[in-house]
Structure formats: C-alpha cells, structure tokens
Design a protein around this motif. Structure first.
Motif, PDB file in Angstrom:
ATOM      1  N   CYS A 131      10.573 -34.143  -3.488  1.00 40.34           N
ATOM      2  CA  CYS A 131      11.184 -33.537  -4.671  1.00 40.34           C
ATOM      3  C   CYS A 131      10.294 -32.408  -5.175  1.00 40.34           C
ATOM      4  O   CYS A 131       9.085 -32.598  -5.352  1.00 40.34           O
ATOM      5  CB  CYS A 131      11.383 -34.587  -5.766  1.00 40.34           C
ATOM      6  SG  CYS A 131      12.568 -35.874  -5.296  1.00 40.34           S
ATOM      7  N   TYR A 132      10.884 -31.251  -5.402  1.00 44.26           N
ATOM      8  CA  TYR A 132      10.126 -30.035  -5.682  1.00 44.26           C
ATOM      9  C   TYR A 132      10.649 -29.331  -6.931  1.00 44.26           C
ATOM     10  O   TYR A 132      11.813 -29.473  -7.299  1.00 44.26           O
ATOM     11  CB  TYR A 132      10.222 -29.061  -4.495  1.00 44.26           C
ATOM     12  CG  TYR A 132       9.759 -29.639  -3.175  1.00 44.26           C
ATOM     13  CD1 TYR A 132       8.469 -29.420  -2.718  1.00 44.26           C
ATOM     14  CD2 TYR A 132      10.631 -30.405  -2.389  1.00 44.26           C
ATOM     15  CE1 TYR A 132       8.045 -29.945  -1.501  1.00 44.26           C
ATOM     16  CE2 TYR A 132      10.212 -30.936  -1.181  1.00 44.26           C
ATOM     17  CZ  TYR A 132       8.922 -30.710  -0.740  1.00 44.26           C
ATOM     18  OH  TYR A 132       8.509 -31.229   0.461  1.00 44.26           O
ATOM     19  N   THR A 133       9.752 -28.551  -7.540  1.00 43.42           N
ATOM     20  CA  THR A 133      10.156 -27.678  -8.644  1.00 43.42           C
ATOM     21  C   THR A 133      10.190 -26.215  -8.201  1.00 43.42           C
ATOM     22  O   THR A 133      10.444 -25.336  -9.012  1.00 43.42           O
ATOM     23  CB  THR A 133       9.201 -27.839  -9.837  1.00 43.42           C
ATOM     24  OG1 THR A 133       7.860 -27.588  -9.411  1.00 43.42           O
ATOM     25  CG2 THR A 133       9.307 -29.230 -10.438  1.00 43.42           C
ATOM     26  N   ASP A 134       9.927 -25.977  -6.915  1.00 39.30           N
ATOM     27  CA  ASP A 134       9.917 -24.624  -6.366  1.00 39.30           C
ATOM     28  C   ASP A 134      10.691 -24.610  -5.050  1.00 39.30           C
ATOM     29  O   ASP A 134      10.364 -25.348  -4.109  1.00 39.30           O
ATOM     30  CB  ASP A 134       8.472 -24.159  -6.130  1.00 39.30           C
ATOM     31  CG  ASP A 134       8.427 -22.832  -5.400  1.00 39.30           C
ATOM     32  OD1 ASP A 134       8.822 -21.815  -5.996  1.00 39.30           O
ATOM     33  OD2 ASP A 134       8.010 -22.826  -4.220  1.00 39.30           O
ATOM     34  N   ALA A 135      11.724 -23.770  -4.973  1.00 40.40           N
ATOM     35  CA  ALA A 135      12.585 -23.747  -3.790  1.00 40.40           C
ATOM     36  C   ALA A 135      11.850 -23.260  -2.556  1.00 40.40           C
ATOM     37  O   ALA A 135      12.035 -23.799  -1.458  1.00 40.40           O
ATOM     38  CB  ALA A 135      13.806 -22.869  -4.061  1.00 40.40           C
ATOM     39  N   GLU A 136      11.007 -22.253  -2.704  1.00 37.63           N
ATOM     40  CA  GLU A 136      10.295 -21.700  -1.554  1.00 37.63           C
ATOM     41  C   GLU A 136       9.441 -22.767  -0.870  1.00 37.63           C
ATOM     42  O   GLU A 136       9.414 -22.864   0.367  1.00 37.63           O
ATOM     43  CB  GLU A 136       9.428 -20.523  -1.997  1.00 37.63           C
ATOM     44  CG  GLU A 136       8.765 -19.768  -0.861  1.00 37.63           C
ATOM     45  CD  GLU A 136       9.747 -19.058   0.051  1.00 37.63           C
ATOM     46  OE1 GLU A 136       9.454 -18.949   1.261  1.00 37.63           O
ATOM     47  OE2 GLU A 136      10.803 -18.617  -0.439  1.00 37.63           O
ATOM     48  N   THR A 137       8.754 -23.566  -1.670  1.00 35.34           N
ATOM     49  CA  THR A 137       7.929 -24.636  -1.101  1.00 35.34           C
ATOM     50  C   THR A 137       8.793 -25.644  -0.354  1.00 35.34           C
ATOM     51  O   THR A 137       8.442 -26.102   0.741  1.00 35.34           O
ATOM     52  CB  THR A 137       7.142 -25.353  -2.210  1.00 35.34           C
ATOM     53  OG1 THR A 137       6.351 -24.397  -2.915  1.00 35.34           O
ATOM     54  CG2 THR A 137       6.249 -26.438  -1.633  1.00 35.34           C
ATOM     55  N   ALA A 138       9.940 -25.991  -0.926  1.00 33.56           N
ATOM     56  CA  ALA A 138      10.835 -26.940  -0.270  1.00 33.56           C
ATOM     57  C   ALA A 138      11.354 -26.389   1.050  1.00 33.56           C
ATOM     58  O   ALA A 138      11.395 -27.092   2.070  1.00 33.56           O
ATOM     59  CB  ALA A 138      11.998 -27.283  -1.196  1.00 33.56           C
ATOM     60  N   PHE A 139      11.750 -25.103   1.058  1.00 34.80           N
ATOM     61  CA  PHE A 139      12.273 -24.497   2.276  1.00 34.80           C
ATOM     62  C   PHE A 139      11.198 -24.475   3.377  1.00 34.80           C
ATOM     63  O   PHE A 139      11.489 -24.716   4.552  1.00 34.80           O
ATOM     64  CB  PHE A 139      12.752 -23.074   2.006  1.00 34.80           C
ATOM     65  CG  PHE A 139      13.974 -22.988   1.129  1.00 34.80           C
ATOM     66  CD1 PHE A 139      14.860 -24.041   1.023  1.00 34.80           C
ATOM     67  CD2 PHE A 139      14.243 -21.832   0.402  1.00 34.80           C
ATOM     68  CE1 PHE A 139      15.991 -23.962   0.225  1.00 34.80           C
ATOM     69  CE2 PHE A 139      15.377 -21.735  -0.401  1.00 34.80           C
ATOM     70  CZ  PHE A 139      16.243 -22.805  -0.490  1.00 34.80           C
ATOM     71  N   GLU A 140       9.951 -24.192   3.003  1.00 35.02           N
ATOM     72  CA  GLU A 140       8.864 -24.127   3.981  1.00 35.02           C
ATOM     73  C   GLU A 140       8.459 -25.505   4.494  1.00 35.02           C
ATOM     74  O   GLU A 140       7.939 -25.631   5.603  1.00 35.02           O
ATOM     75  CB  GLU A 140       7.654 -23.433   3.351  1.00 35.02           C
ATOM     76  CG  GLU A 140       7.843 -21.953   3.091  1.00 35.02           C
ATOM     77  CD  GLU A 140       6.635 -21.324   2.416  1.00 35.02           C
ATOM     78  OE1 GLU A 140       5.723 -22.086   2.021  1.00 35.02           O
ATOM     79  OE2 GLU A 140       6.604 -20.089   2.288  1.00 35.02           O
ATOM     80  N   SER A 141       8.708 -26.530   3.690  1.00 33.72           N
ATOM     81  CA  SER A 141       8.207 -27.871   4.016  1.00 33.72           C
ATOM     82  C   SER A 141       9.171 -28.704   4.860  1.00 33.72           C
ATOM     83  O   SER A 141       8.779 -29.769   5.351  1.00 33.72           O
ATOM     84  CB  SER A 141       7.886 -28.633   2.723  1.00 33.72           C
ATOM     85  OG  SER A 141       6.947 -27.927   1.939  1.00 33.72           O
TER      86      SER A 141
END
Length: 345
Positions: A43-53
């Motif tokens: 669960c993320y608060t930043d989309a870029e981090t989620a997309f990269e992960s």
C-alpha cells in the motif's frame, strides 16, 4: 466501492489479481487492506513508487478527472494499460490529448461507463436491438434528485462545480441515450440553470434535446435541486417509442405496451393500457464489475471494449457540447466539435 465491491468480485473468480493500492491519504488505504487483503508493504501514498515496485499489467485510476492526466502519463511510462473512471478528463481537449497519448504508447485504455452497463439499461438496449418492436423513433429520459442543500451529495464536492449536473450525471445519462439510440449524436441543444433556492454554485438543472445520426431523437431531463427525488441513481426513467410498441423503464421495472391496430382509441387516456412486464437479463456481474471483466477479455485478445478511450471521447464531447449550447443558446454539432478539437490539438 472499487475496493469493496468492483474489484473483489473479479478477484474471487480469478479474473484479476490485485498487487498494490495507492492513495495520497493513508487512511483510505485501510479499505484496500481490509477488502482486498493487501499487506501494508503493498500500500502506497505515491503512484510512481507503486508502479516501479510491481510488475503489473494494468492500473485502475479512480481519481477526480482534473488530476488524472499525470497519473495516466506515469502509468503509460511503465507500460501499463488503463481502466479509469469517467469522464476521461475535465475538458474535451484534454480528453483528446489523453486518447492520443494512449494511442502513441500502443496501450489499451477504457472508461467505466457504469450506467450503460447496469442490468436494467442493458436489458432495455438488448430489447431495442432485438427488432421485435420495430424501429426506434425517440427516447425520453428522466433523472430527478433532491440535492439542493449543501452536503446532501458526495460530501459537498459538486456544489463548487460550474456544471455539477452535467459533469456528475449527464456524463452517464447522455452517453446512455446514445447507446440506446444506437448512433452517434449529430446535434444537441441544451438549457441549463440554477434555481435561486439551490446551494450549488453552478447549473444544477438541465433540459437537453438530441438528434442522432440514424434519425432517432431524444430528450433528457436532469435535475438535482427538485423538491423531491423521483428517479434517482440507478432508478432512472427511460421511455423508448418504437413503431410497434412503447417500452417503459421506471425504477428498474421494464414494461412493453404493444401497438394493437384493432384496439379502441383512448381519447381520454388517464394512463397507459395494460402492458407486458419484461424480465431483466440475468448474469453474475453488472456495471463496473462487468466492465473490469470486459477489459480483461479485451486485453486477452477479445472484442475491443465499447468504452475504449477512442470511442468514449463521444461521451466527453456530449457534455462539452451541452455546456456550450447552454452558454451560447444555440445548437451544437457534436461531431464537428469533436473533429475541431482533434484538429486544433
């Protein structure tokens, strides 16, 4: 609703596997943890981090349209296909930009026009397409709500919009009328206004007349500041006048009144004659849950979705045409407006 209803129905039958959730508000992520069983680290608060992960295949983007474009760009940069809420964007020009971005990326994007794929409206559309009732002449649509006092609707957000009725309701309803008509809208004339007793900042009432390329006509009554609600969300009234029957959908009940050339004239009719109750179609999924399944089928090589972004530009064009028509007090040629926007873009 997405993490509590729409996605779980498709997780349960293994149509999809949800790998991560993003929201700028950490508290909102509790929904994903509870309803999708996602662990804290997914669960993320930043989309870029989620997309990269995560090596995901597509993303569902469920944010207000005015903040959607950057997320579309980020998702496309990570080779993700997209399923998004309506409308595509806050303006027709930005919607065209997004559609062009998706095309250049070679990606797939579809929009969840949930009302068009509700059980009762789908049944009506299939009945009209069956040919049993002859050609369609015209349609009448009614959506009437009592939201005149602030905070009666969606925690207050629409009360600050310029055209809350069209943006939040008309985007579904005009799209639905085009779907029932079975053709693109050629010409539209709209009048929108805001009564003095309304707490809305923008126009909360609308009357719209539509002409479609196949000769079908339609009228739309949309209201959010009436004294009472008569046909609210998911219970809208639609009457389809065909050559051989009148089909009436009212609060999710569908009735056919067939033409009888030998019947006595009803000069002083106080209501309809006896009609035939039609059963609604039955299937496991409806609305956004069904659209998620359609999207996955399309991605797997199936039939392109009716609400793919290139086609769903029609929905945004209808809303922009209605706004322009009301502001200028003149009819708008919808397809010309869309083509001009594409050209200027």
């Amino acid at each position: 609703m997405w993490v509590g209803q729409f996605l779980p129905a498709n997780v349960e039958d293994e149509t999809i596997d949800v790998v991560a959730a993003v929201d700028r508000d950490p508290d909102a992520l509790e929904n994903a943890k509870r309803d999708l069983n996602l662990p804290e680290e997914h669960c993320y608060t930043d989309a870029e981090t989620a997309f990269e992960s995560h090596d995901a295949e597509f993303a569902t983007i469920v944010v207000p349209p005015e903040v959607r474009k950057p997320l579309v760009e980020a998702a496309l940069a990570h080779d993700l296909d997209l399923l998004t809420e309506k409308p595509i964007a806050p303006t027709l020009s930005e919607a065209v930009e997004i559609a062009d971005m998706v095309k250049r990326a070679g990606a797939k994007m579809a929009v969840t026009m949930s009302h068009r794929f509700d059980q009762d409206k789908t049944t009506l559309r299939r009945q009209l397409r069956s040919g049993e009732y002859g050609p369609l002449d015209y349609l009448v649509f009614r959506f009437t709500q009592r939201y005149r006092q602030r905070d009666e609707w969606v925690a207050g957000r629409p009360y600050e919009m310029d055209h809350p009725l069209l943006v939040e309701g008309g985007v579904h309803h005009l799209d639905l009328l085009a779907s029932l008509a079975g053709a693109k809208c050629e010409r539209l004339y709209a009048r929108t206004w805001n009564p003095e007793w309304s707490d809305f900042a923008g126009d909360s009432q609308a009357l719209v007349s539509m002409e479609f390329e196949n000769g079908v006509h339609a009228t739309y009554e949309g209201a959010t500041t009436n004294a009472v609600s008569m046909n609210g969300w998911n219970n809208e009234y639609v009457r389809a006048e065909c050559r051989d029957a009148t089909l009436e959908l009212d609060a999710r009940e569908l009735t056919a009144y067939r033409y009888d050339p030998d019947a006595e004239p009803r000069h002083n009719a106080a209501g309809p004659p006896d009609g035939e109750s039609l059963s609604l179609d039955d299937q496991e999924k409806w609305m956004n849950s069904w659209l998620i399944e359609q999207f996955c089928d399309w991605r797997a090589g199936g039939k392109p979705m009716a609400t793919r972004v290139s086609e769903n530009l029609q929905s945004v064009a209808l809303i922009e045409a209605a706004m322009r028509s009301s502001e200028r007090d003149e009819p708008v040629a919808v397809q010309e407006l869309l083509e001009q926007t594409r050209t200027s873009g």
